[in-house]
Motif scaffolding. Structure first.
Motif, PDB file in Angstrom:
ATOM      1  N   GLY A  63       1.420  -1.377  -0.330  1.00 30.45           N
ATOM      2  CA  GLY A  63      -0.077   0.117   0.006  1.00 30.45           C
ATOM      3  C   GLY A  63       1.209   1.550   0.141  1.00 30.45           C
ATOM      4  N   LEU A  64       2.258   1.101  -0.076  1.00 31.65           N
ATOM      5  CA  LEU A  64       2.810   2.606   0.139  1.00 31.65           C
ATOM      6  C   LEU A  64       2.324   3.209  -1.133  1.00 31.65           C
ATOM      7  N   THR A  65       3.068   4.225  -1.064  1.00 26.96           N
ATOM      8  CA  THR A  65       2.216   5.449  -2.572  1.00 26.96           C
ATOM      9  C   THR A  65       3.292   6.055  -3.162  1.00 26.96           C
ATOM     10  N   PRO A  66       3.495   6.297  -4.331  1.00 26.77           N
ATOM     11  CA  PRO A  66       4.739   7.078  -4.639  1.00 26.77           C
ATOM     12  C   PRO A  66       4.925   8.172  -3.224  1.00 26.77           C
ATOM     13  N   PRO A  67       3.975   8.980  -3.075  1.00 29.15           N
ATOM     14  CA  PRO A  67       4.261  10.017  -2.053  1.00 29.15           C
ATOM     15  C   PRO A  67       4.707   9.531  -1.299  1.00 29.15           C
ATOM     16  N   GLY A  68       4.310   8.801  -0.494  1.00 30.17           N
ATOM     17  CA  GLY A  68       4.975   8.059   1.305  1.00 30.17           C
ATOM     18  C   GLY A  68       6.078   7.456   0.783  1.00 30.17           C
ATOM     19  N   TYR A  69       6.874   6.955  -0.504  1.00 27.18           N
ATOM     20  CA  TYR A  69       7.955   7.027  -0.426  1.00 27.18           C
ATOM     21  C   TYR A  69       8.799   8.007  -0.891  1.00 27.18           C
ATOM     22  N   ALA A  70       8.156   9.239  -0.786  1.00 30.91           N
ATOM     23  CA  ALA A  70       8.992  10.575  -1.533  1.00 30.91           C
ATOM     24  C   ALA A  70       9.099  11.198  -0.052  1.00 30.91           C
ATOM     25  N   GLU A  71       7.896  10.548   0.487  1.00 36.17           N
ATOM     26  CA  GLU A  71       8.769  11.946   2.339  1.00 36.17           C
ATOM     27  C   GLU A  71       9.767  10.927   2.778  1.00 36.17           C
ATOM     28  N   ALA A  72       9.638   9.247   2.601  1.00 39.38           N
ATOM     29  CA  ALA A  72      10.371   8.304   3.451  1.00 39.38           C
ATOM     30  C   ALA A  72      11.422   8.759   2.630  1.00 39.38           C
ATOM     31  N   LEU A  73      11.868   9.223   1.684  1.00 42.12           N
ATOM     32  CA  LEU A  73      13.457   9.602   0.994  1.00 42.12           C
ATOM     33  C   LEU A  73      13.289  10.781   1.239  1.00 42.12           C
ATOM     34  N   ARG A  74      12.702  11.714   1.618  1.00 43.59           N
ATOM     35  CA  ARG A  74      12.921  13.668   2.331  1.00 43.59           C
ATOM     36  C   ARG A  74      13.970  12.989   4.091  1.00 43.59           C
ATOM     37  N   ARG A  75      13.034  12.155   4.212  1.00 38.34           N
ATOM     38  CA  ARG A  75      13.561  11.753   5.898  1.00 38.34           C
ATOM     39  C   ARG A  75      14.539  11.786   5.653  1.00 38.34           C
ATOM     40  N   TYR A  76      14.031  10.690   4.711  1.00 36.12           N
ATOM     41  CA  TYR A  76      16.346   9.588   4.945  1.00 36.12           C
ATOM     42  C   TYR A  76      18.117  11.128   4.445  1.00 36.12           C
ATOM     43  N   GLU A  77      16.806  12.266   4.112  1.00 34.06           N
ATOM     44  CA  GLU A  77      17.701  12.942   2.823  1.00 34.06           C
ATOM     45  C   GLU A  77      18.289  13.482   3.821  1.00 34.06           C
ATOM     46  N   ALA A  78      17.111  14.510   4.781  1.00 33.52           N
ATOM     47  CA  ALA A  78      17.204  15.513   5.762  1.00 33.52           C
ATOM     48  C   ALA A  78      18.558  14.676   6.605  1.00 33.52           C
ATOM     49  N   ALA A  79      17.974  13.787   7.228  1.00 31.12           N
ATOM     50  CA  ALA A  79      19.060  12.942   8.567  1.00 31.12           C
ATOM     51  C   ALA A  79      20.348  12.577   7.609  1.00 31.12           C
ATOM     52  N   HIS A  80      20.326  12.706   5.772  1.00 30.57           N
ATOM     53  CA  HIS A  80      22.024  11.989   5.959  1.00 30.57           C
ATOM     54  C   HIS A  80      22.675  13.278   5.997  1.00 30.57           C
ATOM     55  N   ALA A  81      21.408  14.650   6.013  1.00 35.15           N
ATOM     56  CA  ALA A  81      22.382  16.018   5.588  1.00 35.15           C
ATOM     57  C   ALA A  81      22.907  15.893   7.049  1.00 35.15           C
ATOM     58  N   GLY A  82      22.391  15.884   7.811  1.00 33.85           N
ATOM     59  CA  GLY A  82      22.355  16.405   8.950  1.00 33.85           C
ATOM     60  C   GLY A  82      24.004  15.315   9.738  1.00 33.85           C
ATOM     61  N   VAL A  83      24.404  14.480   9.060  1.00 36.64           N
ATOM     62  CA  VAL A  83      25.421  13.561  10.158  1.00 36.64           C
ATOM     63  C   VAL A  83      26.132  13.622   8.775  1.00 36.64           C
ATOM     64  N   GLU A  84      26.281  13.904   7.774  1.00 34.48           N
ATOM     65  CA  GLU A  84      27.265  13.263   6.955  1.00 34.48           C
ATOM     66  C   GLU A  84      28.877  14.475   6.828  1.00 34.48           C
TER      67      GLU A  84
END
Length: 195
Positions: A33-54
């Protein structure tokens, strides 16, 4: 017998790991049931987290021990996937102050979290291939990079378990791991996705 550093890190960060694993955006990646917008939200969170650590990790890159391959930034792959999904890039992670002052030992702790995520990524990417196959055709660069980076996990574990680490070095490594986990938790458990 004193546990090896890898086991000690696992014990000392277990609550943080469980907290992160319970994040709804991460759990959604595993479910039908994962939708493309839900997938994009998860990737946005991954991006924000990596941008905070890297950036902190890159500042300590000279501390990368011999035998451990250099860190492979996940940010370009995440940004490519977000661009394909036409998702706006997340706002920079706002933290109080400049973050903790960390010594060079923190490098291994941050790598422990970032490289450890490659192990779970195998399960997530397999589920994504089943539940959202259209994303796997184009917006899957992050997961392909995670699969490649998984090859660095054994070298990291070997570095962590080298003998003769003193208490101060162990504390620094743990500090780096806690910082990375806290960054991911701040992003993934935020009520609203980063915008």
């Amino acid at each position: 017998m004193t546990p090896n550093l890898h086991a000690l890190l696992r014990q000392q960060t277990a609550d943080l790991h469980r907290s992160l694993d319970s994040a709804p955006a991460l759990l959604a990646l595993m479910r039908p049931g994962l939708t493309p917008p839900g997938y994009a939200e998860a990737l946005r969170r991954y991006e924000a987290a990596h941008a905070g650590v890297e950036p902190a990790l890159q500042a300590l890159a000279p501390a990368c021990p011999p035998g451990l391959p250099p860190y492979r930034s996940r940010l370009p792959a995440l940004r490519a996937d977000l661009a394909w999904l036409q998702a706006h890039p997340p706002a920079p992670l706002e933290r109080g102050g400049a973050g903790p002052a960390m010594g060079s030992a923190a490098y291994l702790g941050m790598r422990y979290v970032l490289e450890g995520s490659t192990q779970g990524a195998r399960v997530i990417s397999a589920r994504l291939a089943r539940h959202l196959p259209q994303a796997c055709d184009q917006a899957f660069a992050f997961w392909r990079l995670q699969a490649c980076a998984a090859a660095d996990w054994p070298a990291l574990c070997a570095c962590l378990d080298r003998p003769s680490r003193d208490a101060a070095e162990q504390a620094g490594i743990l500090q780096g791991a806690r910082f990375a986990f806290a960054t991911f938790i701040d992003v993934f458990l935020a009520a609203e996705p980063p915008s």
